[in-house]
Scaffold this motif. Structure first.
Motif, PDB file in Angstrom:
ATOM      1  N   TYR A  82       6.556   7.679   0.171  1.00 49.27           N
ATOM      2  CA  TYR A  82       5.595   6.782  -0.477  1.00 49.27           C
ATOM      3  C   TYR A  82       4.192   7.390  -0.521  1.00 49.27           C
ATOM      4  N   ALA A  83       3.823   8.142   0.491  1.00 56.97           N
ATOM      5  CA  ALA A  83       2.522   8.818   0.466  1.00 56.97           C
ATOM      6  C   ALA A  83       2.494   9.902  -0.613  1.00 56.97           C
ATOM      7  N   VAL A  84       3.585  10.660  -0.734  1.00 58.08           N
ATOM      8  CA  VAL A  84       3.672  11.694  -1.787  1.00 58.08           C
ATOM      9  C   VAL A  84       3.566  11.046  -3.167  1.00 58.08           C
ATOM     10  N   LEU A  85       4.247   9.922  -3.359  1.00 59.45           N
ATOM     11  CA  LEU A  85       4.166   9.230  -4.641  1.00 59.45           C
ATOM     12  C   LEU A  85       2.743   8.756  -4.928  1.00 59.45           C
ATOM     13  N   ALA A  86       2.079   8.169  -3.943  1.00 58.90           N
ATOM     14  CA  ALA A  86       0.700   7.694  -4.137  1.00 58.90           C
ATOM     15  C   ALA A  86      -0.233   8.846  -4.479  1.00 58.90           C
ATOM     16  N   VAL A  87      -0.128   9.930  -3.738  1.00 54.79           N
ATOM     17  CA  VAL A  87      -0.979  11.100  -3.995  1.00 54.79           C
ATOM     18  C   VAL A  87      -0.661  11.702  -5.365  1.00 54.79           C
ATOM     19  N   ILE A  90      -2.435   9.774  -8.035  1.00 56.74           N
ATOM     20  CA  ILE A  90      -3.877  10.062  -8.046  1.00 56.74           C
ATOM     21  C   ILE A  90      -4.147  11.431  -8.656  1.00 56.74           C
ATOM     22  N   ILE A  91      -3.445  12.447  -8.177  1.00 52.43           N
ATOM     23  CA  ILE A  91      -3.661  13.816  -8.671  1.00 52.43           C
ATOM     24  C   ILE A  91      -3.341  13.904 -10.161  1.00 52.43           C
ATOM     25  N   SER A  92      -2.240  13.309 -10.559  1.00 49.92           N
ATOM     26  CA  SER A  92      -1.843  13.352 -11.961  1.00 49.92           C
ATOM     27  C   SER A  92      -2.908  12.699 -12.844  1.00 49.92           C
ATOM     28  N   ARG A  93      -3.439  11.587 -12.400  1.00 55.15           N
ATOM     29  CA  ARG A  93      -4.414  10.851 -13.216  1.00 55.15           C
ATOM     30  C   ARG A  93      -5.779  11.528 -13.251  1.00 55.15           C
ATOM     31  N   TYR A  94      -6.273  11.923 -12.096  1.00 54.86           N
ATOM     32  CA  TYR A  94      -7.661  12.381 -12.039  1.00 54.86           C
ATOM     33  C   TYR A  94      -7.832  13.893 -12.140  1.00 54.86           C
ATOM     34  N   ALA A 143       0.530   3.411  -1.013  1.00 53.75           N
ATOM     35  CA  ALA A 143      -0.205   3.782   0.209  1.00 53.75           C
ATOM     36  C   ALA A 143      -0.011   2.708   1.286  1.00 53.75           C
ATOM     37  N   PHE A 144      -0.042   1.442   0.877  1.00 59.57           N
ATOM     38  CA  PHE A 144       0.185   0.335   1.810  1.00 59.57           C
ATOM     39  C   PHE A 144       1.573   0.434   2.439  1.00 59.57           C
ATOM     40  N   ILE A 145       2.587   0.672   1.600  1.00 56.73           N
ATOM     41  CA  ILE A 145       3.959   0.793   2.105  1.00 56.73           C
ATOM     42  C   ILE A 145       4.073   1.966   3.078  1.00 56.73           C
ATOM     43  N   ALA A 146       3.446   3.096   2.737  1.00 58.88           N
ATOM     44  CA  ALA A 146       3.492   4.270   3.619  1.00 58.88           C
ATOM     45  C   ALA A 146       2.919   3.930   4.997  1.00 58.88           C
ATOM     46  N   GLY A 147       1.780   3.264   5.001  1.00 64.50           N
ATOM     47  CA  GLY A 147       1.157   2.878   6.270  1.00 64.50           C
ATOM     48  C   GLY A 147       1.945   1.815   7.016  1.00 64.50           C
ATOM     49  N   LEU A 148       2.435   0.822   6.278  1.00 58.56           N
ATOM     50  CA  LEU A 148       3.191  -0.260   6.896  1.00 58.56           C
ATOM     51  C   LEU A 148       4.482   0.252   7.532  1.00 58.56           C
ATOM     52  N   ASN A 149       5.173   1.167   6.844  1.00 58.91           N
ATOM     53  CA  ASN A 149       6.405   1.727   7.392  1.00 58.91           C
ATOM     54  C   ASN A 149       6.162   2.383   8.746  1.00 58.91           C
ATOM     55  N   ILE A 150       5.138   3.206   8.841  1.00 55.60           N
ATOM     56  CA  ILE A 150       4.907   3.921  10.099  1.00 55.60           C
ATOM     57  C   ILE A 150       4.405   2.965  11.187  1.00 55.60           C
ATOM     58  N   TYR A 151       3.648   1.938  10.780  1.00 57.94           N
ATOM     59  CA  TYR A 151       3.205   0.930  11.744  1.00 57.94           C
ATOM     60  C   TYR A 151       4.420   0.210  12.336  1.00 57.94           C
ATOM     61  N   ILE A 152       5.330  -0.219  11.485  1.00 51.97           N
ATOM     62  CA  ILE A 152       6.526  -0.927  11.945  1.00 51.97           C
ATOM     63  C   ILE A 152       7.417   0.008  12.762  1.00 51.97           C
ATOM     64  N   ALA A 153       7.513   1.262  12.349  1.00 51.19           N
ATOM     65  CA  ALA A 153       8.356   2.226  13.067  1.00 51.19           C
ATOM     66  C   ALA A 153       7.920   2.397  14.516  1.00 51.19           C
TER      67      ALA A 153
END
Length: 193
Positions: A82-87, A90-94, A143-153
């Motif tokens: 999910y972090a790779v997808l979010a990044v 961003i990279i693709s757009r900007y 980005a939220f999902i990436a953070g939430l996953n590791i928090y729950i883990a």
């Protein structure tokens, strides 16, 4: 069939975890992901980049999980994806000035149009500001999902994390898709809506 194949590694991961353990489930995840690659190669003549990336992440983190008998590695898989997808969005757009969310939406709509009853070509124009909002929305959600996953883990039991990975992540993604559909609905041609 295609939708089932997309989720087959996750479904089998969940089932094997429930009946055996996390290490066998991780092995099944790696094997079914490789079968998924083979299917795409033989069915479509090519394998999409995202499938290669997801397989590589599953292979590396899953392999480390099995090798070291440490479930922490596989817990990072969803966060990394999910972090790779979010990044990537961003990279693709900007940097590359391409809106991948817009491109994906147009592709899905054209595919649905080709499978529909109409012979008329799809003529859809999504306003740029809507596409920009959707791109940023998906960056935030991923980005939220990436953070939430590791928090729950790291703050809940392995059982809770596996259930969250299978049902929670799917639920969040489904809600995001519904929000996306609601935002573009009024821009669809009459026969597509």
């Amino acid at each position: 069939m295609a939708a089932l194949l997309e989720y087959l590694p996750l479904i089998l991961f969940f089932a094997v975890y429930k009946f055996v353990d996390i290490y066998w489930a991780t092995g099944v995840l790696i094997v079914t992901s490789s079968i998924q690659l083979g299917y795409h190669h033989f069915a479509h003549g090519k394998i999409a980049t995202r499938h290669w990336i997801f397989f590589a992440i599953a292979l590396v983190l899953g392999g480390l999980t099995i090798l070291f008998q440490d479930e922490q590695f596989i817990k990072w898989k969803a966060t990394v994806i999910y972090a790779v997808l979010a990044v990537s969005l961003i990279i693709s757009r900007y940097i590359f000035k391409k809106n991948l969310v817009e491109k994906a939406l147009i592709g899905v709509l054209k595919s649905a149009n080709e499978k529909g009853d109409t012979d008329a070509p799809l003529n859809i124009e999504l306003p740029k500001h809507i596409c920009e909002q959707l791109n940023l929305m998906w960056v935030a959600i991923l980005a939220f999902i990436a953070g939430l996953n590791i928090y729950i883990a790291y703050n809940f039991s392995l059982d809770f994390w596996v259930n969250f990975k299978v049902f929670g992540l799917m639920g969040i993604t489904f809600v995001a898709i519904l929000i996306t559909m609601a935002k573009i609905y009024k821009y669809l041609p009459e026969d597509q809506s």
